[in-house]
Design a protein around this motif. Structure first.
Motif, PDB file in Angstrom:
ATOM      1  N   LEU A  29       0.705  -1.095   0.157  1.00  9.12           N
ATOM      2  CA  LEU A  29      -0.062   0.005   0.118  1.00  9.12           C
ATOM      3  C   LEU A  29       0.797   1.261  -0.063  1.00  9.12           C
ATOM      4  O   LEU A  29       1.701   1.304   0.847  1.00  9.12           O
ATOM      5  CB  LEU A  29      -0.793  -0.024   1.256  1.00  9.12           C
TER       6      LEU A  29
ATOM      7  N   THR B  47       0.752   5.613   0.041  1.00  8.97           N
ATOM      8  CA  THR B  47       0.099   6.683   0.285  1.00  8.97           C
ATOM      9  C   THR B  47       0.401   7.671  -0.840  1.00  8.97           C
ATOM     10  O   THR B  47       1.099   7.960  -1.218  1.00  8.97           O
ATOM     11  CB  THR B  47       0.483   7.270   1.489  1.00  8.97           C
TER      12      THR B  47
ATOM     13  N   ARG C 211     -10.529   1.481 -10.126  1.00  2.49           N
ATOM     14  CA  ARG C 211     -10.719   2.624  -8.951  1.00  2.49           C
ATOM     15  C   ARG C 211     -11.849   2.669  -8.271  1.00  2.49           C
ATOM     16  O   ARG C 211     -12.959   2.513  -8.691  1.00  2.49           O
ATOM     17  CB  ARG C 211     -10.413   4.026  -9.929  1.00  2.49           C
TER      18      ARG C 211
ATOM     19  N   ALA D 211     -10.310   0.635   1.493  1.00  4.42           N
ATOM     20  CA  ALA D 211     -10.009  -0.575   0.753  1.00  4.42           C
ATOM     21  C   ALA D 211     -10.292  -1.790   1.666  1.00  4.42           C
ATOM     22  O   ALA D 211     -10.672  -2.616   0.892  1.00  4.42           O
ATOM     23  CB  ALA D 211      -8.328  -0.754   0.664  1.00  4.42           C
TER      24      ALA D 211
ATOM     25  N   CYS E 192      -8.683  -5.936  -5.471  1.00  6.71           N
ATOM     26  CA  CYS E 192      -8.213  -5.119  -6.865  1.00  6.71           C
ATOM     27  C   CYS E 192      -8.114  -6.689  -7.944  1.00  6.71           C
ATOM     28  O   CYS E 192      -8.149  -7.763  -7.226  1.00  6.71           O
ATOM     29  CB  CYS E 192      -6.791  -4.763  -6.663  1.00  6.71           C
TER      30      CYS E 192
ATOM     31  N   VAL F 208      -1.386  -1.158  -5.048  1.00  6.23           N
ATOM     32  CA  VAL F 208      -2.353  -0.394  -4.725  1.00  6.23           C
ATOM     33  C   VAL F 208      -2.196   0.968  -4.033  1.00  6.23           C
ATOM     34  O   VAL F 208      -1.297   1.140  -3.331  1.00  6.23           O
ATOM     35  CB  VAL F 208      -3.050  -0.855  -3.686  1.00  6.23           C
TER      36      VAL F 208
ATOM     37  N   HIS G 128      -3.699   4.396  -2.219  1.00  8.67           N
ATOM     38  CA  HIS G 128      -4.594   5.109  -1.485  1.00  8.67           C
ATOM     39  C   HIS G 128      -4.824   6.526  -1.800  1.00  8.67           C
ATOM     40  O   HIS G 128      -3.753   7.292  -2.085  1.00  8.67           O
ATOM     41  CB  HIS G 128      -4.182   4.926  -0.207  1.00  8.67           C
TER      42      HIS G 128
ATOM     43  N   SER H 160      -6.142  10.400  -1.899  1.00 10.40           N
ATOM     44  CA  SER H 160      -6.544  11.347  -0.817  1.00 10.40           C
ATOM     45  C   SER H 160      -6.575  12.675  -1.605  1.00 10.40           C
ATOM     46  O   SER H 160      -5.904  12.900  -2.555  1.00 10.40           O
ATOM     47  CB  SER H 160      -5.503  11.448   0.215  1.00 10.40           C
TER      48      SER H 160
ATOM     49  N   PRO I 223      -9.406  10.529   2.837  1.00  7.11           N
ATOM     50  CA  PRO I 223      -9.483   9.559   2.091  1.00  7.11           C
ATOM     51  C   PRO I 223     -10.408   9.546   0.672  1.00  7.11           C
ATOM     52  O   PRO I 223     -11.634   9.933   1.228  1.00  7.11           O
ATOM     53  CB  PRO I 223      -9.612   8.348   2.571  1.00  7.11           C
TER      54      PRO I 223
ATOM     55  N   TYR J 245      -9.246   4.272  -3.394  1.00 10.85           N
ATOM     56  CA  TYR J 245      -7.906   3.430  -3.865  1.00 10.85           C
ATOM     57  C   TYR J 245      -7.816   2.843  -5.189  1.00 10.85           C
ATOM     58  O   TYR J 245      -9.044   2.766  -6.038  1.00 10.85           O
ATOM     59  CB  TYR J 245      -7.647   2.224  -2.818  1.00 10.85           C
TER      60      TYR J 245
ATOM     61  N   CYS K 255      -6.004   0.583  -8.133  1.00  9.74           N
ATOM     62  CA  CYS K 255      -5.464  -0.767  -8.702  1.00  9.74           C
ATOM     63  C   CYS K 255      -4.521  -0.581  -9.649  1.00  9.74           C
ATOM     64  O   CYS K 255      -4.901  -0.112 -10.805  1.00  9.74           O
ATOM     65  CB  CYS K 255      -6.187  -1.932  -8.686  1.00  9.74           C
TER      66      CYS K 255
END
Length: 208
Positions: free
Chosen positions: A18, A20, A83, A88, A94, A101, A103, A105, A120, A123, A125
Protein backbone atom coordinates in the motif's frame (compact mmCIF):
# COMPACT_ATOMS: atom_id res chain seq x y z
CA UNK A 1 -0.06 -19.76 14.55
CA UNK A 2 1.19 -23.08 15.81
CA UNK A 3 0.53 -26.19 13.77
CA UNK A 4 -0.65 -29.48 15.09
CA UNK A 5 1.84 -32.38 15.00
CA UNK A 6 1.74 -34.20 11.71
CA UNK A 7 -0.02 -31.39 9.92
CA UNK A 8 1.31 -28.65 7.67
CA UNK A 9 1.23 -25.28 9.45
CA UNK A 10 -1.40 -22.70 8.62
CA UNK A 11 -0.14 -19.15 8.16
CA UNK A 12 -1.45 -15.83 6.98
CA UNK A 13 0.33 -14.15 4.09
CA UNK A 14 1.02 -10.45 4.37
CA UNK A 15 1.52 -9.25 0.81
CA UNK A 16 -0.45 -6.06 0.20
CA UNK A 17 1.78 -3.21 -0.94
CA UNK A 18 0.00 0.00 0.00
CA UNK A 19 1.39 3.35 -1.03
CA UNK A 20 0.04 6.67 0.29
CA UNK A 21 -1.01 9.21 -2.32
CA UNK A 22 -1.52 12.84 -1.32
CA UNK A 23 -2.55 14.76 -4.44
CA UNK A 24 -5.02 17.50 -5.27
CA UNK A 25 -7.85 16.66 -7.65
CA UNK A 26 -7.13 18.16 -11.05
CA UNK A 27 -8.78 21.53 -11.62
CA UNK A 28 -11.88 21.28 -13.74
CA UNK A 29 -12.00 17.48 -13.42
CA UNK A 30 -13.99 17.10 -10.22
CA UNK A 31 -16.85 14.64 -10.23
CA UNK A 32 -19.42 13.60 -7.65
CA UNK A 33 -18.09 10.62 -5.66
CA UNK A 34 -19.52 7.21 -6.40
CA UNK A 35 -21.18 5.23 -3.58
CA UNK A 36 -18.71 3.67 -1.16
CA UNK A 37 -17.09 0.61 -2.72
CA UNK A 38 -18.42 1.34 -6.18
CA UNK A 39 -16.26 1.28 -9.28
CA UNK A 40 -15.54 4.81 -10.47
CA UNK A 41 -15.78 4.94 -14.25
CA UNK A 42 -14.02 7.59 -16.31
CA UNK A 43 -15.09 9.51 -19.38
CA UNK A 44 -12.02 10.44 -21.38
CA UNK A 45 -11.46 14.10 -22.23
CA UNK A 46 -9.56 15.39 -25.31
CA UNK A 47 -6.49 15.80 -23.07
CA UNK A 48 -6.57 12.11 -22.16
CA UNK A 49 -7.60 12.64 -18.55
CA UNK A 50 -10.65 11.01 -17.01
CA UNK A 51 -13.53 12.62 -15.14
CA UNK A 52 -12.18 10.94 -11.98
CA UNK A 53 -8.68 11.54 -10.67
CA UNK A 54 -6.74 8.36 -11.51
CA UNK A 55 -9.85 6.74 -12.94
CA UNK A 56 -9.86 3.40 -14.80
CA UNK A 57 -7.49 3.52 -17.76
CA UNK A 58 -5.68 6.65 -16.55
CA UNK A 59 -1.93 6.68 -15.95
CA UNK A 60 0.19 8.02 -13.13
CA UNK A 61 3.78 8.81 -12.29
CA UNK A 62 6.10 7.09 -9.83
CA UNK A 63 7.74 8.77 -6.88
CA UNK A 64 6.82 10.07 -3.44
CA UNK A 65 3.90 12.06 -4.88
CA UNK A 66 1.93 10.27 -7.58
CA UNK A 67 0.37 12.46 -10.25
CA UNK A 68 -1.99 11.73 -13.11
CA UNK A 69 -0.40 12.21 -16.54
CA UNK A 70 -1.40 11.25 -20.09
CA UNK A 71 -0.54 7.62 -20.77
CA UNK A 72 1.55 8.71 -23.76
CA UNK A 73 3.72 10.89 -21.53
CA UNK A 74 7.31 9.83 -20.88
CA UNK A 75 6.55 10.30 -17.18
CA UNK A 76 3.74 7.73 -17.20
CA UNK A 77 4.77 4.67 -15.18
CA UNK A 78 1.59 2.76 -14.29
CA UNK A 79 -2.01 2.40 -15.47
CA UNK A 80 -5.15 2.21 -13.34
CA UNK A 81 -6.86 -1.17 -13.74
CA UNK A 82 -9.76 -0.26 -11.46
CA UNK A 83 -10.64 2.57 -9.09
CA UNK A 84 -12.92 2.45 -6.06
CA UNK A 85 -14.24 5.00 -3.58
CA UNK A 86 -14.13 4.28 0.12
CA UNK A 87 -11.60 2.39 2.29
CA UNK A 88 -9.86 -0.62 0.78
CA UNK A 89 -10.79 -2.77 3.78
CA UNK A 90 -14.49 -2.49 2.86
CA UNK A 91 -14.18 -2.29 -0.92
CA UNK A 92 -13.84 -4.87 -3.70
CA UNK A 93 -10.55 -6.66 -4.26
CA UNK A 94 -8.18 -5.44 -6.93
CA UNK A 95 -7.74 -7.58 -10.08
CA UNK A 96 -5.23 -10.42 -9.79
CA UNK A 97 -2.69 -8.75 -12.09
CA UNK A 98 -2.46 -5.61 -9.93
CA UNK A 99 1.17 -4.67 -9.23
CA UNK A 100 0.46 -2.23 -6.38
CA UNK A 101 -2.39 -0.36 -4.69
CA UNK A 102 -2.56 3.41 -4.19
CA UNK A 103 -4.61 5.08 -1.48
CA UNK A 104 -6.00 8.24 -3.08
CA UNK A 105 -6.49 11.31 -0.88
CA UNK A 106 -7.56 14.90 -1.49
CA UNK A 107 -5.03 17.40 -0.16
CA UNK A 108 -6.27 20.24 2.08
CA UNK A 109 -10.02 19.60 1.62
CA UNK A 110 -12.79 21.79 3.01
CA UNK A 111 -13.58 19.19 5.69
CA UNK A 112 -10.81 17.21 7.40
CA UNK A 113 -11.92 14.53 9.86
CA UNK A 114 -8.63 13.98 11.70
CA UNK A 115 -6.70 17.16 11.00
CA UNK A 116 -3.92 15.56 8.94
CA UNK A 117 -4.61 17.76 5.93
CA UNK A 118 -6.11 15.03 3.74
CA UNK A 119 -9.35 13.10 3.31
CA UNK A 120 -9.34 9.55 1.90
CA UNK A 121 -10.97 9.35 -1.53
CA UNK A 122 -10.60 5.65 -2.26
CA UNK A 123 -7.96 3.47 -3.83
CA UNK A 124 -6.60 2.66 -7.27
CA UNK A 125 -5.37 -0.73 -8.47
CA UNK A 126 -2.25 -0.07 -10.54
CA UNK A 127 -0.22 -2.06 -13.06
CA UNK A 128 3.20 -0.99 -14.28
CA UNK A 129 3.35 -0.03 -17.95
CA UNK A 130 6.62 -1.94 -18.28
CA UNK A 131 8.18 -4.90 -16.44
CA UNK A 132 8.76 -5.87 -13.74
CA UNK A 133 5.25 -6.91 -12.78
CA UNK A 134 5.34 -8.04 -9.15
CA UNK A 135 1.62 -8.84 -9.29
CA UNK A 136 2.14 -11.64 -11.83
CA UNK A 137 2.54 -15.21 -10.53
CA UNK A 138 6.08 -15.61 -9.25
CA UNK A 139 6.72 -11.85 -9.38
CA UNK A 140 7.16 -11.49 -5.64
CA UNK A 141 4.55 -8.85 -4.83
CA UNK A 142 1.13 -7.43 -5.58
CA UNK A 143 -1.91 -7.38 -3.29
CA UNK A 144 -2.78 -11.06 -3.85
CA UNK A 145 -1.06 -14.41 -3.43
CA UNK A 146 -1.62 -16.50 -6.56
CA UNK A 147 -0.87 -19.99 -7.77
CA UNK A 148 2.73 -19.81 -8.97
CA UNK A 149 3.84 -17.35 -6.28
CA UNK A 150 6.79 -18.13 -4.01
CA UNK A 151 7.11 -17.52 -0.28
CA UNK A 152 9.70 -17.30 2.46
CA UNK A 153 9.40 -17.42 6.24
CA UNK A 154 9.57 -13.84 7.53
CA UNK A 155 9.06 -14.81 11.18
CA UNK A 156 7.55 -17.69 13.13
CA UNK A 157 4.05 -18.39 11.86
CA UNK A 158 4.21 -15.91 8.96
CA UNK A 159 5.37 -16.04 5.38
CA UNK A 160 5.70 -13.35 2.74
CA UNK A 161 6.04 -13.33 -1.02
CA UNK A 162 9.35 -13.20 -2.78
CA UNK A 163 10.29 -13.49 -6.45
CA UNK A 164 10.61 -17.10 -7.56
CA UNK A 165 13.82 -16.32 -9.47
CA UNK A 166 15.49 -15.06 -6.30
CA UNK A 167 15.69 -11.45 -7.48
CA UNK A 168 13.68 -10.19 -4.50
CA UNK A 169 16.55 -10.50 -2.06
CA UNK A 170 14.95 -13.38 -0.16
CA UNK A 171 15.46 -17.00 -1.14
CA UNK A 172 12.12 -18.66 -1.99
CA UNK A 173 11.28 -21.58 0.29
CA UNK A 174 7.77 -22.53 -0.85
CA UNK A 175 5.75 -22.37 -4.06
CA UNK A 176 1.95 -22.17 -4.19
CA UNK A 177 0.94 -24.98 -6.53
CA UNK A 178 -2.85 -25.03 -6.12
CA UNK A 179 -5.83 -23.06 -4.81
CA UNK A 180 -8.63 -25.24 -3.41
CA UNK A 181 -11.84 -24.94 -1.34
CA UNK A 182 -10.38 -26.81 1.66
CA UNK A 183 -7.15 -28.31 2.95
CA UNK A 184 -8.33 -31.84 2.22
CA UNK A 185 -8.14 -31.02 -1.49
CA UNK A 186 -4.44 -30.13 -1.40
CA UNK A 187 -1.95 -32.59 -2.94
CA UNK A 188 0.04 -34.92 -0.69
CA UNK A 189 3.22 -32.90 -1.33
CA UNK A 190 1.76 -29.85 0.46
CA UNK A 191 4.09 -28.52 3.17
CA UNK A 192 2.23 -25.29 3.92
CA UNK A 193 -1.38 -24.12 3.83
CA UNK A 194 -1.78 -20.46 2.85
CA UNK A 195 -4.86 -18.27 3.34
CA UNK A 196 -5.82 -16.80 -0.05
CA UNK A 197 -9.42 -15.68 0.32
CA UNK A 198 -11.93 -15.74 -2.53
CA UNK A 199 -13.74 -18.79 -3.87
CA UNK A 200 -10.65 -20.98 -3.54
CA UNK A 201 -9.46 -19.76 -0.11
CA UNK A 202 -6.75 -22.34 0.62
CA UNK A 203 -3.38 -22.22 -1.09
CA UNK A 204 -1.36 -25.44 -1.20
CA UNK A 205 2.36 -24.72 -1.10
CA UNK A 206 5.17 -27.23 -1.66
CA UNK A 207 8.65 -26.89 -0.26
CA UNK A 208 11.24 -25.86 -2.86
Amino acid sequence: MRSRPGMAPVVTVTVTALFTLLAALLAGCRAAPAPSGALATATASPQGYGAVFLGPGDCGTRGPEHREVPCASEKAAARVLSRYDGPAARGPDCPDRTDFVLHVSELRPAVDEDGDGAVPRGYACMRNLEPPHPGDPGGGGGPHTLVGDCLYTSRKGQVKETACDGSGGKRPQYEVVAAVPGRERCPASTALYVSLGGRQPVGCARRM
